[in-house]
Write an enzyme that holds these catalytic residues in place. Structure first.
Site, PDB file in Angstrom:
ATOM      1  N   LYS A  29      32.501 -59.473 -67.107  1.00  0.00           N
ATOM      2  CA  LYS A  29      32.961 -59.577 -68.502  1.00  0.00           C
ATOM      3  C   LYS A  29      34.475 -59.538 -68.574  1.00  0.00           C
ATOM      4  O   LYS A  29      35.082 -60.309 -69.321  1.00  0.00           O
ATOM      5  CB  LYS A  29      32.366 -58.411 -69.308  1.00  0.00           C
ATOM      6  CG  LYS A  29      33.074 -58.132 -70.623  1.00  0.00           C
ATOM      7  CD  LYS A  29      32.407 -57.027 -71.396  1.00  0.00           C
ATOM      8  CE  LYS A  29      33.055 -55.691 -71.437  1.00  0.00           C
ATOM      9  NZ  LYS A  29      34.434 -55.559 -71.856  1.00  0.00           N
ATOM     10  N   ASN A  30      35.077 -58.639 -67.795  1.00  0.00           N
ATOM     11  CA  ASN A  30      36.519 -58.428 -67.941  1.00  0.00           C
ATOM     12  C   ASN A  30      37.366 -59.460 -67.185  1.00  0.00           C
ATOM     13  O   ASN A  30      38.590 -59.379 -67.218  1.00  0.00           O
ATOM     14  CB  ASN A  30      36.879 -56.989 -67.559  1.00  0.00           C
ATOM     15  CG  ASN A  30      36.309 -56.006 -68.570  1.00  0.00           C
ATOM     16  OD1 ASN A  30      35.884 -56.406 -69.647  1.00  0.00           O
ATOM     17  ND2 ASN A  30      36.291 -54.729 -68.227  1.00  0.00           N
ATOM     18  N   ARG A 102      38.929 -56.652 -78.172  1.00  0.00           N
ATOM     19  CA  ARG A 102      40.361 -56.474 -77.901  1.00  0.00           C
ATOM     20  C   ARG A 102      40.976 -57.729 -77.275  1.00  0.00           C
ATOM     21  O   ARG A 102      42.183 -57.825 -77.135  1.00  0.00           O
ATOM     22  CB  ARG A 102      40.560 -55.300 -76.938  1.00  0.00           C
ATOM     23  CG  ARG A 102      40.277 -53.972 -77.579  1.00  0.00           C
ATOM     24  CD  ARG A 102      40.543 -52.850 -76.631  1.00  0.00           C
ATOM     25  NE  ARG A 102      41.921 -52.749 -76.239  1.00  0.00           N
ATOM     26  CZ  ARG A 102      42.885 -52.277 -76.994  1.00  0.00           C
ATOM     27  NH1 ARG A 102      42.638 -51.850 -78.201  1.00  0.00           N
ATOM     28  NH2 ARG A 102      44.121 -52.214 -76.536  1.00  0.00           N
ATOM     29  N   CYS A 126      35.779 -50.824 -77.734  1.00  0.00           N
ATOM     30  CA  CYS A 126      35.121 -49.514 -77.725  1.00  0.00           C
ATOM     31  C   CYS A 126      36.054 -48.403 -78.167  1.00  0.00           C
ATOM     32  O   CYS A 126      37.228 -48.393 -77.828  1.00  0.00           O
ATOM     33  CB  CYS A 126      34.600 -49.215 -76.316  1.00  0.00           C
ATOM     34  SG  CYS A 126      33.219 -50.263 -75.868  1.00  0.00           S
ATOM     35  N   ASP A 316      35.284 -47.290 -65.955  1.00  0.00           N
ATOM     36  CA  ASP A 316      34.059 -47.830 -66.551  1.00  0.00           C
ATOM     37  C   ASP A 316      32.796 -47.405 -65.802  1.00  0.00           C
ATOM     38  O   ASP A 316      31.696 -47.538 -66.305  1.00  0.00           O
ATOM     39  CB  ASP A 316      34.158 -49.361 -66.605  1.00  0.00           C
ATOM     40  CG  ASP A 316      35.418 -49.790 -67.314  1.00  0.00           C
ATOM     41  OD1 ASP A 316      35.433 -49.765 -68.542  1.00  0.00           O
ATOM     42  OD2 ASP A 316      36.407 -50.103 -66.631  1.00  0.00           O
TER      43      ASP A 316
HETATM   44  C1  EPZ Z   1      40.462 -53.150 -69.850  1.00  0.00           C
HETATM   45  O1  EPZ Z   1      40.850 -52.614 -71.108  1.00  0.00           O
HETATM   46  C2  EPZ Z   1      38.969 -53.328 -69.925  1.00  0.00           C
HETATM   47  N1  EPZ Z   1      38.648 -54.203 -71.044  1.00  0.00           N
HETATM   48  C3  EPZ Z   1      38.297 -51.980 -70.084  1.00  0.00           C
HETATM   49  O2  EPZ Z   1      36.909 -52.173 -70.043  1.00  0.00           O
HETATM   50  C4  EPZ Z   1      38.702 -51.078 -68.921  1.00  0.00           C
HETATM   51  O3  EPZ Z   1      38.169 -49.788 -69.141  1.00  0.00           O
HETATM   52  C5  EPZ Z   1      40.222 -50.990 -68.830  1.00  0.00           C
HETATM   53  O4  EPZ Z   1      40.795 -52.307 -68.761  1.00  0.00           O
HETATM   54  C6  EPZ Z   1      40.681 -50.183 -67.629  1.00  0.00           C
HETATM   55  O5  EPZ Z   1      40.152 -50.738 -66.445  1.00  0.00           O
HETATM   56  C7  EPZ Z   1      38.740 -55.502 -70.884  1.00  0.00           C
HETATM   57  O6  EPZ Z   1      39.089 -56.011 -69.832  1.00  0.00           O
HETATM   58  C8  EPZ Z   1      38.346 -56.340 -72.071  1.00  0.00           C
HETATM   59  P1  EPZ Z   1      44.256 -50.809 -70.319  1.00  0.00           P
HETATM   60  P2  EPZ Z   1      42.366 -52.586 -71.543  1.00  0.00           P
HETATM   61  O7  EPZ Z   1      45.270 -51.559 -71.081  1.00  0.00           O
HETATM   62  O8  EPZ Z   1      43.059 -53.746 -70.940  1.00  0.00           O
HETATM   63  C9  EPZ Z   1      46.671 -47.343 -72.579  1.00  0.00           C
HETATM   64  C10 EPZ Z   1      34.695 -51.980 -70.773  1.00  0.00           C
HETATM   65  O9  EPZ Z   1      33.886 -51.054 -71.032  1.00  0.00           O
HETATM   66  N2  EPZ Z   1      47.451 -48.395 -73.246  1.00  0.00           N
HETATM   67  O10 EPZ Z   1      44.302 -50.823 -68.835  1.00  0.00           O
HETATM   68  O11 EPZ Z   1      42.406 -52.404 -73.008  1.00  0.00           O
HETATM   69  C11 EPZ Z   1      45.223 -47.304 -73.088  1.00  0.00           C
HETATM   70  O12 EPZ Z   1      45.133 -46.613 -74.319  1.00  0.00           O
HETATM   71  C12 EPZ Z   1      36.142 -51.871 -71.234  1.00  0.00           C
HETATM   72  O13 EPZ Z   1      34.380 -53.029 -70.195  1.00  0.00           O
HETATM   73  C13 EPZ Z   1      48.522 -48.051 -74.052  1.00  0.00           C
HETATM   74  O14 EPZ Z   1      48.851 -46.864 -74.220  1.00  0.00           O
HETATM   75  O15 EPZ Z   1      42.811 -51.245 -70.795  1.00  0.00           O
HETATM   76  C14 EPZ Z   1      44.515 -46.646 -71.934  1.00  0.00           C
HETATM   77  O16 EPZ Z   1      44.640 -45.244 -72.042  1.00  0.00           O
HETATM   78  C15 EPZ Z   1      36.421 -50.571 -71.920  1.00  0.00           C
HETATM   79  N3  EPZ Z   1      49.217 -49.052 -74.693  1.00  0.00           N
HETATM   80  C16 EPZ Z   1      45.291 -47.140 -70.711  1.00  0.00           C
HETATM   81  O17 EPZ Z   1      46.551 -47.631 -71.206  1.00  0.00           O
HETATM   82  C17 EPZ Z   1      48.886 -50.373 -74.542  1.00  0.00           C
HETATM   83  O18 EPZ Z   1      49.556 -51.236 -75.159  1.00  0.00           O
HETATM   84  C18 EPZ Z   1      44.623 -48.244 -69.935  1.00  0.00           C
HETATM   85  O19 EPZ Z   1      44.281 -49.307 -70.825  1.00  0.00           O
HETATM   86  C19 EPZ Z   1      47.809 -50.712 -73.695  1.00  0.00           C
HETATM   87  C20 EPZ Z   1      47.097 -49.712 -73.055  1.00  0.00           C
END
Ligand code: EPZ
Length: 444
Positions: A29-30, A102, A126, A316
């Protein structure tokens, strides 16, 4: 629509029996959702294979079609894209997709390149933490984008075009890394990204961009360099398999004392998961086509488990593994370091008989950015605890699948509500439950 979409759907599950059999996982998915966004950059048709039937693919397809991308679906998970007529969508139409995913935030760079402007609705996804988009907006501004926050979403323009830049992320965010990649590939000049995320799904996105004509180098120290090019062509790509789904079914095998062969599961992207699975006492066997996961009988071991960005244990997998940890002997510790609020789902497990205590302290061994703040991001899990059936409501995608595992492991009958959410990331999961001999019925 090939799969049920009703969010209100419920499953009545008679648990307590091992899941046994064989299932298959397809594209991640990702990766798939990001590969679909990359088609916006292409000036030629694209072909993506291994696409799973999940609602996130429907959501991104809808948004791409609004922007003039023609999408045709072939048999066996193949999507063909014709992005030669990309156009600005109507704000009201885009807004109708608000709150559903997102992924739309990643449309920014490609739309700015193709159309000179972009409109992004409020984001969904989520509820496992605040999930801000500050990194995304910061990097887009560094490329030269102007961001106008409006009540209905964000409008972006790039009056001087997008220009390569030096970016350092505060945290190796997956989404912000993808934002940089999808923007830098066609920006003028070179971009250097420091503290990048290097998840396998990101490497697969880089492979797709390279097929399209991009020039991207990845160093071993989280530095990615992108030399912008004037145009990008199409691609033909088979997605990497969904390692989150594979790990989720493996956790189900452990929690239900079962034996599941996951066709499509691959060893290297799951290396950390396999280490944890082995330490807990689960058995696995790897062959060229997939991995067999099973509970060998006897007691399981309690462990200390910490999530982290790749190459650490991915967040995840945490929720499905926590259900399996309720069945280990002794005290297990879980430290969630990626999301501040990804342990809230354990409350319902407590109501099913699990003994789980949440803590604000960093318990796993490494201090994280959530320590000394008001986030319950560590857990102590005492086991083994016999689980009993309950009425539970799916809170988010991975937490939801974890509730299915708990209900399947529990003695007695459970009613799991709101299961439609699980179709966001688990292809035809009810067919797979059938293949594994689960005893359940669908209502709603
Ligand atoms: C991706 O989310 C995945 N989603 C998530 O999968 C996955 O858990 C995550 O990466 C980590 O591996 C998709 O690919 C669609 P991040 P993403 O930016 O890109 C903080 C699932 O269940 N952050 O790496 O949104 C954030 O709050 C989903 O399949 C900021 O603070 O994750 C988090 O604490 C859930 N500011 C951390 O970074 C920002 O602008 C990591 O988020 C962006 C992120």
């Amino acid at each position: 629509m090939l799969y049920p979409m009703s969010a209100a759907q419920s499953l009545t599950i008679n648990g307590g029996a091992p899941l046994r059999g064989s299932i298959e996982v397809r594209g991640a998915k990702n990766l798939v959702s990001k590969a679909m966004v990359a088609t916006l950059l292409a000036e030629e048709p694209c072909r993506l294979r291994g696409v799973p039937e999940i609602s996130d693919v429907e959501i991104v397809s809808g948004l791409l079609r609004l922007h003039g991308v023609e999408i045709t679906s072939e048999a066996d998970g193949e999507l063909r894209f014709d992005p030669t007529q990309v156009e600005q969508a109507h704000v009201a139409d885009i807004d109708a997709h608000a709150g559903s995913s997102r992924v739309p935030v990643l449309f920014c760079g490609p739309l700015l390149h193709r159309l000179g402007e972009a409109f992004i609705p409020d984001l969904g996804g989520c509820k496992i933490g605040e999930r801000p988009i500050d990194y995304h907006l910061k990097v887009l501004r560094e490329f030269g984008a102007v961001v106008d926050k409006r009540p209905e979403g964000l409008r972006l323009t790039a009056p001087g075009g997008l220009v390569g830049t030096k970016v350092t992320l505060d945290y190796p965010s997956v989404g912000a890394t993808e934002q940089v990649l999808l923007t830098a590939v066609r920006a003028r000049g070179t971009t250097e990204l420091k503290n990048a995320a290097v998840e396998p799904e990101i490497m697969d996105l880089i492979a797709i961009l390279q097929k399209m004509g991009a020039i991207i180098s990845v160093a071993t120290d989280r530095v990615i360099t992108i030399e912008g090019v004037a145009r990008l062509g199409g691609f033909d790509h088979l997605s990497i398999p969904d390692r989150i789904e594979a790990g989720s079914w493996a956790a189900a095998a452990l929690a239900t004392k079962g034996d599941i062969y996951v066709k499509g599961a691959q060893q290297l992207p799951m290396a950390q998961f396999l280490n944890v699975f082995r330490k807990v006492g689960g058995r696995f066997e790897i062959d060229d086509d997939g991995i067999r996961f099973w509970h060998p009988g006897g007691e399981l071991n309690s462990i200390v488990m910490e999530t982290n960005v790749h190459p650490g244990l991915m967040t995840d997998w945490q929720q499905p593994l926590v259900v399996a940890l309720t069945q280990t002997s002794g005290l297990s510790i879980v430290h969630e370091t990626v999301y501040e609020n990804r342990l809230g789902f354990t409350k319902a497990l407590g109501e099913m008989g699990a003994h789980i205590q949440l803590y604000r302290e960093c318990l796993g061994g490494s201090p994280c950015r959530f320590g000394a703040r008001n986030f319950e991001h560590s857990a102590g899990i005492w086991g083994p605890s016999p689980l009993k059936g309950a009425k539970i409501t799916v809170p988010d995608l991975r937490g939801g699948f974890s509730y299915l595992i708990a209900a399947l492991a529990a003695e007695g009958t459970s009613e799991v509500d709101n299961v439609g959410l699980i179709y966001r990331g688990y292809e035809r999961f009810s067919d797979k439950l059938d293949a594994l001999g689960a005893d359940y019925s669908v209502t709603g």
